[in-house]
Design a protein around this motif. Structure first.
Motif, short mmCIF file in Angstrom:
data_model
loop_
_atom_site.label_atom_id
_atom_site.label_comp_id
_atom_site.label_asym_id
_atom_site.label_seq_id
_atom_site.Cartn_x
_atom_site.Cartn_y
_atom_site.Cartn_z
N ALA A 195 -36.75 -35.43 82.77
CA ALA A 195 -36.55 -35.03 81.37
C ALA A 195 -35.09 -35.23 80.99
CB ALA A 195 -36.96 -33.58 81.17
N ALA A 196 -34.86 -35.52 79.69
CA ALA A 196 -33.48 -35.66 79.19
C ALA A 196 -32.77 -34.33 79.38
CB ALA A 196 -33.51 -36.03 77.72
N ALA A 197 -31.46 -34.39 79.63
CA ALA A 197 -30.68 -33.18 79.89
C ALA A 197 -30.92 -32.12 78.81
CB ALA A 197 -29.20 -33.53 79.99
N SER A 198 -30.91 -32.55 77.55
CA SER A 198 -31.03 -31.57 76.46
C SER A 198 -32.40 -30.88 76.44
CB SER A 198 -30.79 -32.26 75.13
OG SER A 198 -31.74 -33.30 74.96
N GLU A 199 -33.40 -31.50 77.08
CA GLU A 199 -34.75 -30.90 77.09
C GLU A 199 -34.90 -29.82 78.17
OE1 GLU A 199 -37.98 -34.22 75.82
OE2 GLU A 199 -37.10 -34.49 77.80
N ALA A 224 -27.84 -25.44 83.90
CA ALA A 224 -26.44 -25.14 84.19
C ALA A 224 -26.00 -25.81 85.50
CB ALA A 224 -26.22 -23.63 84.27
N ALA A 225 -26.89 -25.84 86.48
CA ALA A 225 -26.55 -26.40 87.79
C ALA A 225 -26.35 -27.91 87.73
CB ALA A 225 -27.63 -26.04 88.81
N VAL A 226 -27.21 -28.60 86.99
CA VAL A 226 -27.15 -30.07 87.02
C VAL A 226 -26.36 -30.67 85.85
CG1 VAL A 226 -29.34 -30.18 88.27
CG2 VAL A 226 -29.35 -30.56 85.82
N VAL A 227 -26.27 -29.95 84.73
CA VAL A 227 -25.60 -30.50 83.54
C VAL A 227 -24.24 -29.83 83.30
CG1 VAL A 227 -25.85 -30.93 81.07
CG2 VAL A 227 -27.86 -31.06 82.53
N ARG A 228 -24.15 -28.56 83.63
CA ARG A 228 -22.92 -27.77 83.49
C ARG A 228 -22.36 -27.81 82.07
NH1 ARG A 228 -20.82 -25.98 88.80
NH2 ARG A 228 -18.75 -25.76 87.91
N LYS A 229 -23.29 -27.62 81.10
CA LYS A 229 -22.89 -27.53 79.70
C LYS A 229 -23.58 -26.32 79.09
CE LYS A 229 -22.62 -32.53 78.96
NZ LYS A 229 -23.11 -33.65 78.17
N ASN A 254 -18.21 -33.66 79.01
CA ASN A 254 -18.42 -34.20 80.37
C ASN A 254 -18.94 -33.16 81.37
OD1 ASN A 254 -17.49 -36.74 79.52
ND2 ASN A 254 -15.38 -36.01 79.70
N GLY A 255 -19.27 -31.98 80.86
CA GLY A 255 -19.70 -30.92 81.76
C GLY A 255 -18.50 -30.20 82.35
N PHE A 256 -18.66 -28.90 82.59
CA PHE A 256 -17.57 -28.08 83.11
C PHE A 256 -17.40 -28.34 84.62
CE2 PHE A 256 -16.81 -23.85 85.21
CZ PHE A 256 -15.46 -23.75 84.91
N GLN A 257 -16.22 -28.86 85.01
CA GLN A 257 -15.93 -29.19 86.41
C GLN A 257 -17.13 -29.89 87.05
OE1 GLN A 257 -12.48 -25.90 87.19
NE2 GLN A 257 -14.37 -25.52 88.26
#
Ligand SMILES: [Zn+2]
Length: 559
Positions: free
Chosen positions: A535-539, A470-475, A483-486
């Motif tokens: 690691a990839a964001a989704s991982e 949540a902190a780095v991807v915000r999704k 594009n991620g929240f804000q």
């Protein structure tokens, strides 16, 4: 000239000494006099989280602390460990510190049967039968989370089967929203409920002149208020289960935000007996017995427990419109929420805590709640300082108030999963302008150069990997929004790791003993299957902890 000659001479003498030392140590090694230690972990990618965010390969650990950090070859050559561990290229991080959670409450909740996601009443009966095996006949069976909308029948159940299978043992199962519950006849009897009872703001359901066990709204409290408090044995059981779940996600220290002193003494006794190993940073709740207790006894500090802070509530939550805003809610005109106590109350607490040298940690969500506390804090902190007074959540901040965090060295303690849980509806509460100052972690980080991260579990999931994501991807888990929240308020991966380790330790005045893997610090660390930095964001949310070590002791290993 003369001076420089002397310097050369001195260097030469020191050089000679070093050679002598070198010969001495080579002799030691050749006699295989390697230093005996408890544990050597090697072939790892170690993120030390030191000041340069350096990486290493191996850790030498003795008597619960880190003796040396270095390369595998170097440490294997130097140390003879009773336990050697080849990590095979996996990733080591300092144990995670959750800077804001409710460990005790989470533990108590684990004593209850979780019925969320049950598919039928039969399903509930099966689970309840299993669950009941751990309880004696005079103990209440408590569950929560059922939702008849998930079942094919979609109708409220009745307590017929409950009465047949549990004629003498009280059973009480709350619906997912807490506004309805089902109780068996024994529980209804103990609560003194009879068919035909009338009450305001609630309903006791009756069909064919008989109680069905269904209770609505205020009727729920008629029974829940009769449930006796859990025994010490049950609380202990809940805390040990909570601890095991936390170790499994890599947590080694938890900030428990708001406990009464009796709960803290209970935790202390479990820790001293060696039953509870989790390290706890406990904040006392804002009430007189707690102030009296700590003012009389002073700060408590052991290897596993640190008590020097008070938790105060400025306002409520945004979702229920209890957060105190400077201007009315976007979706409720003429309503701005409210403060939970008078300004004088907060002021008097700040005054006494600054005088006595304790930490003040205040829950503040709305921009008015935050401004009120920033100003009161500022009045007593005066300017830059190292008292590390915290604002828990720091959720909605007016643009011109951000600088107050820096001006008075006030620490925002934030929970990144709140951003991704609230992002679907937060703008409807706040409007498109005001939301820009909400969940603004990067902007908050800039004020003091460091920021502690937490989860607020059990309000959110306990996993620090979800915090990181949540902190780095915000999704959200589905990758929304694109594009991620804000996203301008996303943290870098390094910042997020620091927020979950060293900076969280610092918010607890513990950065010299934990939060990074450096010589002399507690050997609290985890081994993970993937690289948080690459690691990839989704991982990220699904990264597994393979093992957790606390004070050099393995407290969790993935089966
Ligand atoms: Zn909380």
């Amino acid at each position: 000239m003369k001076n420089s000659n002397m310097v050369h001479q001195r260097e030469w003498i020191y050089g000679k000494k070093n050679i002598a030392l070198l010969i001495f140590s080579v002799t030691l090694i050749s006699c295989s006099q390697k230093k005996k230690i408890d544990l050597l972990v090697y072939n790892a990618v170690v993120y030390t989280v030191d000041s340069t965010f350096s990486r290493a390969e191996a850790l030498a650990i003795d008597k619960g602390r880190i003796l040396e950090v270095g390369t595998s070859a170097d440490l294997q050559g130097k140390y003879d460990a009773s336990n050697e561990m080849d990590v095979k290229g996996k990733f080591i991080y300092p144990g995670f510190i959750d800077a804001h959670a409710h460990f005790f409450g989470y533990g108590l909740g684990l004593r209850e049967l979780n019925l969320a996601g049950t598919e039928s009443w039969e399903d509930i009966m099966t689970r309840l039968n299993d669950f009941s095996k751990n309880f004696s006949k005079n103990e209440w069976l408590i569950g929560r989370g059922w939702d008849q909308n998930d079942w094919s029948s979609k109708e409220f159940p009745d307590n017929k089967k409950l009465n047949e299978e549990f004629p003498d043992q009280p059973v009480f199962l709350t619906r997912i929203d807490g506004h309805a519950a089902i109780a068996n006849q024994k529980a209804l009897e103990l609560a003194g409920i009879k068919a035909g009872d009338k009450l305001t703001g609630g309903e006791v359901e009756v069909k064919n002149g008989k109680l069905t066990g269904i209770l609505i709204d205020n009727a729920v409290d008629l029974v829940s208020s009769k449930i006796p408090p859990p025994s010490g044995r049950r609380i202990k059981e809940g805390l040990l289960n909570a601890q095991q779940n936390c170790f499994a996600v890599g947590l080694t220290t938890i900030d428990d935000c708001g406990l009464d002193y009796q709960a803290i003494l209970f935790i202390d006794s479990l820790q001293k007996r060696g039953d509870l190993k989790m390290r706890i940073y406990a904040m006392l709740s804002d009430n007189k017995p707690n102030y009296d207790f700590l003012f009389k006894n002073g700060k408590i500090k052991t290897d596993r427990l640190n008590v020097r802070a008070f938790k105060v509530y400025a306002d409520g939550a945004l979702g229920s419109r209890g957060a105190c805003l400077l201007a009315p809610y976007n979706d409720k005109p003429h309503w701005s929420g409210f403060l939970l106590s008078s300004q004088q109350h907060f002021d008097s607490i700040a005054q006494i805590l600054v005088l006595k040298g304790f930490q003040m940690c205040t829950h503040a969500i709305g921009d008015s709640g935050n401004r009120t506390m920033l100003k009161i804090y500022g009045k007593y902190l005066k300017g830059k300082n190292d008292l590390r007074w915290r604002i828990e959540h720091s959720q909605v901040i007016a643009e011109r108030d951000f600088r107050l965090f820096g001006e008075y060295s006030i620490i925002p303690s934030v929970q990144p999963t709140h951003a991704t849980s609230d992002m679907y509806w937060a703008a409807s509460r706040l409007g498109n302008e005001r939301i820009k100052g909400a969940y603004a972690y990067k902007q908050l980080l800039r004020q003091n150069g460091w920021i502690p991260l937490g989860t607020d579990f059990p309000v959110e999931d306990i996993s620090p990997f979800k915090t990181f994501y949540a902190a780095v991807v915000r999704k959200d888990a589905k990758g929304w929004p694109d594009n991620g929240f804000q996203f301008e308020n996303a943290l870098t991966r390094e910042e997020a790791i620091r927020g979950m380790t060293l900076w969280a330790a610092k918010s607890n005045f513990e950065e010299t003993e934990k939060g990074s893997l450096e010589k002399g610090k507690l050997a609290d660390f985890i081994i993970a299957d993937k690289d948080l930095m690459k690691a990839a964001a989704s991982e990220l949310p699904g990264i597994n902890v393979l093992a957790t070590f606390l004070g050099g002791e393995k407290v969790f290993e993935k089966k």
